[in-house]
Design a protein around this motif. Structure first.
Motif, mmCIF file in Angstrom:
data_model
loop_
_atom_site.group_PDB
_atom_site.id
_atom_site.type_symbol
_atom_site.label_atom_id
_atom_site.label_comp_id
_atom_site.label_asym_id
_atom_site.label_seq_id
_atom_site.Cartn_x
_atom_site.Cartn_y
_atom_site.Cartn_z
ATOM 1 N N ALA A 139 0.836 -1.204 0.000
ATOM 2 C CA ALA A 139 0.000 0.000 0.000
ATOM 3 C C ALA A 139 0.869 1.251 0.000
ATOM 4 O O ALA A 139 0.611 2.206 -0.759
ATOM 5 N N PHE A 140 1.898 1.280 0.830
ATOM 6 C CA PHE A 140 2.769 2.454 0.861
ATOM 7 C C PHE A 140 3.612 2.576 -0.409
ATOM 8 O O PHE A 140 3.926 3.678 -0.844
ATOM 9 N N PHE A 141 3.953 1.439 -1.016
ATOM 10 C CA PHE A 141 4.654 1.503 -2.298
ATOM 11 C C PHE A 141 3.774 2.166 -3.352
ATOM 12 O O PHE A 141 4.230 3.011 -4.128
ATOM 13 N N ILE A 142 2.502 1.788 -3.382
ATOM 14 C CA ILE A 142 1.578 2.376 -4.354
ATOM 15 C C ILE A 142 1.390 3.862 -4.084
ATOM 16 O O ILE A 142 1.383 4.685 -5.018
ATOM 17 N N LEU A 143 1.255 4.250 -2.813
ATOM 18 C CA LEU A 143 1.136 5.677 -2.483
ATOM 19 C C LEU A 143 2.379 6.453 -2.906
ATOM 20 O O LEU A 143 2.278 7.561 -3.449
ATOM 21 N N VAL B 282 5.101 10.188 -6.760
ATOM 22 C CA VAL B 282 6.178 10.434 -7.729
ATOM 23 C C VAL B 282 5.595 10.696 -9.109
ATOM 24 O O VAL B 282 6.047 11.576 -9.838
ATOM 25 N N TRP B 283 4.552 9.956 -9.473
ATOM 26 C CA TRP B 283 3.916 10.133 -10.772
ATOM 27 C C TRP B 283 3.308 11.525 -10.905
ATOM 28 O O TRP B 283 3.468 12.185 -11.926
ATOM 29 N N PHE B 284 2.612 11.999 -9.854
ATOM 30 C CA PHE B 284 2.033 13.344 -9.897
ATOM 31 C C PHE B 284 3.116 14.405 -9.990
ATOM 32 O O PHE B 284 2.984 15.384 -10.730
#
Length: 121
Positions: free
Chosen positions: A48-52, A57-59
């Protein structure tokens, strides 16, 4: 390379921790409860924290890409302006051969005065 040196040991520790902690525990969240091992719970929280982190980073990268696109567009406009100015400058200093350069009317036929040095004291 530095990211790998940080990420790989962290992931190894996380996997070893998950493999060693297989005891079942009851997990409560508000009114819901379920049984899971501590290792699986750790892997779920890490994912979950990896996805967050990936989303943040993507934004940030989207914002940087927008700034880079605007900067590249401005560079193209400035390069076009510089090319136009160079063309105008070349036409000004090197007029086309069809139009002969003539001296202004007030200087035609006028001779320049002779150059004289001032006497030394």
């Amino acid at each position: 390379m530095l990211r790998l040196l940080i990420t790989v040991p962290f992931l190894l520790v996380l996997i070893i921790f998950s493999a060693c902690n297989q005891d079942s525990v009851t997990i409560w969240f508000l009114d819901w409860s379920w049984k899971s091992s501590v290792g699986v719970l750790t892997l779920i929280v890490a994912a979950a924290f990896f996805i967050l982190g990936a989303l943040s980073v993507w934004f940030a990268e989207l914002r940087q890409r927008g700034r880079a696109r605007r900067a590249e567009q401005q560079v193209r406009v400035l390069e076009d302006q510089a090319a136009e100015l160079r063309r105008q400058q070349a036409e000004t200093y090197n007029p086309p051969a069809q139009t002969p350069v003539q001296a202004p009317a007030h200087t035609q036929g006028a001779a320049l005065p002779p150059y004289r040095e001032a006497p030394l004291p």
